[in-house]
Design a protein around this motif. Structure first.
Motif, mmCIF file in Angstrom:
data_model
loop_
_atom_site.group_PDB
_atom_site.id
_atom_site.type_symbol
_atom_site.label_atom_id
_atom_site.label_comp_id
_atom_site.label_asym_id
_atom_site.label_seq_id
_atom_site.Cartn_x
_atom_site.Cartn_y
_atom_site.Cartn_z
ATOM 1 N N GLY A 40 -0.598 4.333 -0.205
ATOM 2 C CA GLY A 40 -1.473 5.455 0.147
ATOM 3 C C GLY A 40 -0.769 6.365 1.156
ATOM 4 O O GLY A 40 0.287 6.005 1.696
ATOM 5 N N THR A 41 -1.356 7.508 1.425
ATOM 6 C CA THR A 41 -0.679 8.528 2.241
ATOM 7 C C THR A 41 -0.237 8.001 3.605
ATOM 8 O O THR A 41 0.921 8.170 4.006
ATOM 9 C CB THR A 41 -1.603 9.746 2.429
ATOM 10 O OG1 THR A 41 -2.037 10.148 1.139
ATOM 11 C CG2 THR A 41 -0.883 10.891 3.096
ATOM 12 N N ALA A 42 -1.146 7.353 4.336
ATOM 13 C CA ALA A 42 -0.810 6.895 5.691
ATOM 14 C C ALA A 42 0.339 5.886 5.651
ATOM 15 O O ALA A 42 1.260 5.930 6.484
ATOM 16 C CB ALA A 42 -2.036 6.278 6.362
ATOM 17 N N CYS A 43 0.313 5.002 4.685
ATOM 18 C CA CYS A 43 1.382 4.004 4.578
ATOM 19 C C CYS A 43 2.663 4.655 4.063
ATOM 20 O O CYS A 43 3.762 4.306 4.504
ATOM 21 C CB CYS A 43 0.945 2.857 3.670
ATOM 22 S SG CYS A 43 -0.336 1.847 4.426
ATOM 23 N N CYS A 81 0.854 -1.186 0.000
ATOM 24 C CA CYS A 81 0.000 0.000 0.000
ATOM 25 C C CYS A 81 0.892 1.238 0.000
ATOM 26 O O CYS A 81 1.767 1.377 0.849
ATOM 27 C CB CYS A 81 -0.920 0.013 1.211
ATOM 28 S SG CYS A 81 -1.976 1.479 1.209
ATOM 29 N N CYS A 116 -4.903 2.826 -1.288
ATOM 30 C CA CYS A 116 -5.253 2.748 0.144
ATOM 31 C C CYS A 116 -6.090 1.503 0.297
ATOM 32 O O CYS A 116 -7.030 1.290 -0.457
ATOM 33 C CB CYS A 116 -6.046 3.970 0.597
ATOM 34 S SG CYS A 116 -6.604 3.814 2.325
ATOM 35 N N LEU A 117 -5.740 0.686 1.277
ATOM 36 C CA LEU A 117 -6.472 -0.566 1.451
ATOM 37 C C LEU A 117 -7.535 -0.442 2.540
ATOM 38 O O LEU A 117 -8.160 -1.418 2.929
ATOM 39 C CB LEU A 117 -5.483 -1.694 1.765
ATOM 40 C CG LEU A 117 -4.524 -1.975 0.612
ATOM 41 C CD1 LEU A 117 -3.369 -2.848 1.060
ATOM 42 C CD2 LEU A 117 -5.253 -2.625 -0.560
ATOM 43 N N GLY A 118 -7.716 0.769 3.056
ATOM 44 C CA GLY A 118 -8.800 1.017 3.997
ATOM 45 C C GLY A 118 -8.497 0.609 5.420
ATOM 46 O O GLY A 118 -9.399 0.569 6.255
ATOM 47 N N THR A 119 -7.264 0.275 5.718
ATOM 48 C CA THR A 119 -6.907 -0.087 7.092
ATOM 49 C C THR A 119 -5.704 0.757 7.529
ATOM 50 O O THR A 119 -4.697 0.231 8.004
ATOM 51 C CB THR A 119 -6.559 -1.588 7.193
ATOM 52 O OG1 THR A 119 -5.651 -1.906 6.139
ATOM 53 C CG2 THR A 119 -7.777 -2.471 7.091
ATOM 54 N N CYS A 120 -5.847 2.074 7.364
ATOM 55 C CA CYS A 120 -4.717 2.994 7.601
ATOM 56 C C CYS A 120 -4.195 2.916 9.034
ATOM 57 O O CYS A 120 -3.024 3.227 9.284
ATOM 58 C CB CYS A 120 -5.123 4.424 7.285
ATOM 59 S SG CYS A 120 -5.829 4.624 5.659
#
Ligand code: FES
Length: 164
Positions: free
Chosen positions: A85-88, A83, A124-128
């Protein structure tokens, strides 16, 4: 437009295209839907999407090959998704992606010649809350570090090297 094969996946893709009201601006979302349905984007699928959206095939092909979220080849028997995405990303997704790329001698979006292993990235896999996330063979692993990831990948290394 209906796909002549009558394949149910094409019917679902048609519904997605209709949901986006055939908007050319929705090309990326529609490519995502197609990849989710078919696993990868082959030339015939890209031509079908181009025709459905009344876009030049070169434009659809250009978008599909520009983003490494999209794969033009089938996934391997084993598949790793990093992932980004931003958080990752802020928690080190880049280092995780480099780790898996070095491990398999591949880049994101590629599959080994023996079709045993492939790598892709996700937005984003939705588990940030568990960032950074890596998914190996559909199993989600949170709070990953390059060291933990190397340990998880190690059991797969023989398959990548020897199975043809
Ligand atoms: S950004 Fe990675 S799970 Fe949301």
């Amino acid at each position: 437009m209906k796909h002549p094969s009558g394949d149910v996946s094409f019917r679902i893709l048609d519904a997605a295209i209709k949901r986006y009201q055939y908007q050319q601006d929705a090309l990326i979302e529609i490519l995502h839907s197609a990849q989710d349905l078919f696993g990868y984007l082959d030339t015939n699928l890209l031509l079908y999407i181009a025709h459905s959206l009344k876009l030049p095939p070169s434009r659809v092909y250009g978008v599909a090959t520009f983003y490494h979220l999209f794969s033009m080849v089938p996934k391997g028997v084993h598949h790793c998704v990093v992932c980004t995405g931003t958080a990752c990303y802020v928690k080190g997704a880049d280092a995780l992606l480099s780790t898996v790329e070095q491990f398999a001698h591949l880049h994101a979006g590629e599959t080994t010649a023996n079709q045993q292993f492939s790598i892709s990235t996700a937005r984003c896999l939705g588990t940030c809350g568990l960032a950074p996330i890596v998914v190996i063979d559909d199993r989600v692993h949170g709070y990953q570090t390059p060291g933990l990831l190397r340990d998880r990948l190690r059991p797969l290394s023989r398959r990548i090297d020897t199975e043809v």
